[in-house]
Scaffold this active site. Structure first.
Site, PDB file in Angstrom:
ATOM      1  N   VAL A  11       0.730  -1.002  -0.253  1.00 34.45           N
ATOM      2  CA  VAL A  11       0.048   0.141  -0.234  1.00 34.45           C
ATOM      3  C   VAL A  11       1.028   1.125  -0.427  1.00 34.45           C
ATOM      4  O   VAL A  11       1.938   1.004   0.226  1.00 34.45           O
ATOM      5  CB  VAL A  11      -1.131   0.377   1.015  1.00 34.45           C
ATOM      6  CG1 VAL A  11      -2.343  -1.397   0.993  1.00 34.45           C
ATOM      7  CG2 VAL A  11      -0.025  -0.307   2.834  1.00 34.45           C
ATOM      8  N   SER A  12       0.332   2.669  -0.528  1.00 36.25           N
ATOM      9  CA  SER A  12       1.092   3.532  -0.576  1.00 36.25           C
ATOM     10  C   SER A  12       1.810   4.352   0.946  1.00 36.25           C
ATOM     11  O   SER A  12       2.708   4.777   0.966  1.00 36.25           O
ATOM     12  CB  SER A  12       0.532   4.456  -1.781  1.00 36.25           C
ATOM     13  OG  SER A  12       0.127   4.013  -2.572  1.00 36.25           O
TER      14      SER A  12
END
Length: 198
Positions: A11-12
């Site tokens: 995930v970012s």
């Protein structure tokens, strides 16, 4: 040596949740110890978990499973480069959201899978890159709009505490030290002197 199956999830940001990806990977029968995770942007490949995975863990004959292609990267060139790397090193990649990559074709028919996957990867790589560019554009537009409205996007300015004036008066009168004044006003050294000189 026995071939192994690894999973990779990304995930970012630290606030985003990996659960959906982890569930999907575990459903593929991957041991939790073999699932590598990163909470970093997909703009480049310099991520701690990913680098450990490709440099020290994956060996010829192993399989890497990811939920979707953009978990590898949101840059089309990076995606292509990584897929080439896996191919050269004899690592099979499976993408859960690309069912054709999950099929085990009979020996001699692998070229069919490769042809289909190359077309899909080209299309999805382009989509992933466009999505990243859209995110960057939306961020830039949001910042520009906020600035236009006079919203200060920097750090909030330090405020003087309610007891500031009386404590500074005591300090100037020599009743307390500057360190004590910082403690009583709840300010850090740099902030304290900035406010003192403002």
């Amino acid at each position: 040596m026995e071939s192994r199956i690894y999973g990779y999830a990304r995930v970012s940001t630290k606030e985003q949740n990996l659960d959906r990806q982890l569930v999907a990977l575990k459903e593929q029968g991957i041991d939790e110890r073999n699932i590598i995770v990163d909470k970093e942007s997909g703009k480049d490949l310099d991520r701690t978990g990913y680098q450990a995975l490709i440099n020290t863990m994956l060996r010829r004959g192993d399989t890497l499973i990811i939920k979707s292609l953009d978990r590898l990267s949101r840059n089309k060139c990076h995606i292509k480069k990584e897929l080439e790397r896996f191919k050269e090193n004899g690592v099979r990649i499976k993408v859960i959201d690309l069912p054709t990559t999950m099929i085990d074709f009979p020996e001699g028919q692998e070229w069919v899978m490769e042809m289909v996957n190359n077309i899909l990867i080209e299309v999805l790589g382009t989509i992933a890159e466009q999505e990243r560019n859209s995110i960057k554009q939306r961020q830039a537009e949001g910042i520009a709009a906020a600035k236009e409205k006079g919203v200060d996007l920097g750090r909030p300015k330090a405020q003087k505490s309610e007891n500031w004036e009386s404590i500074i008066a005591d300090m100037r009168a020599g009743k307390i030290t500057a360190t004590k004044a910082m403690e009583l006003t709840g300010t850090k050294r740099t902030t304290f002197y900035k406010l003192l000189n403002s």
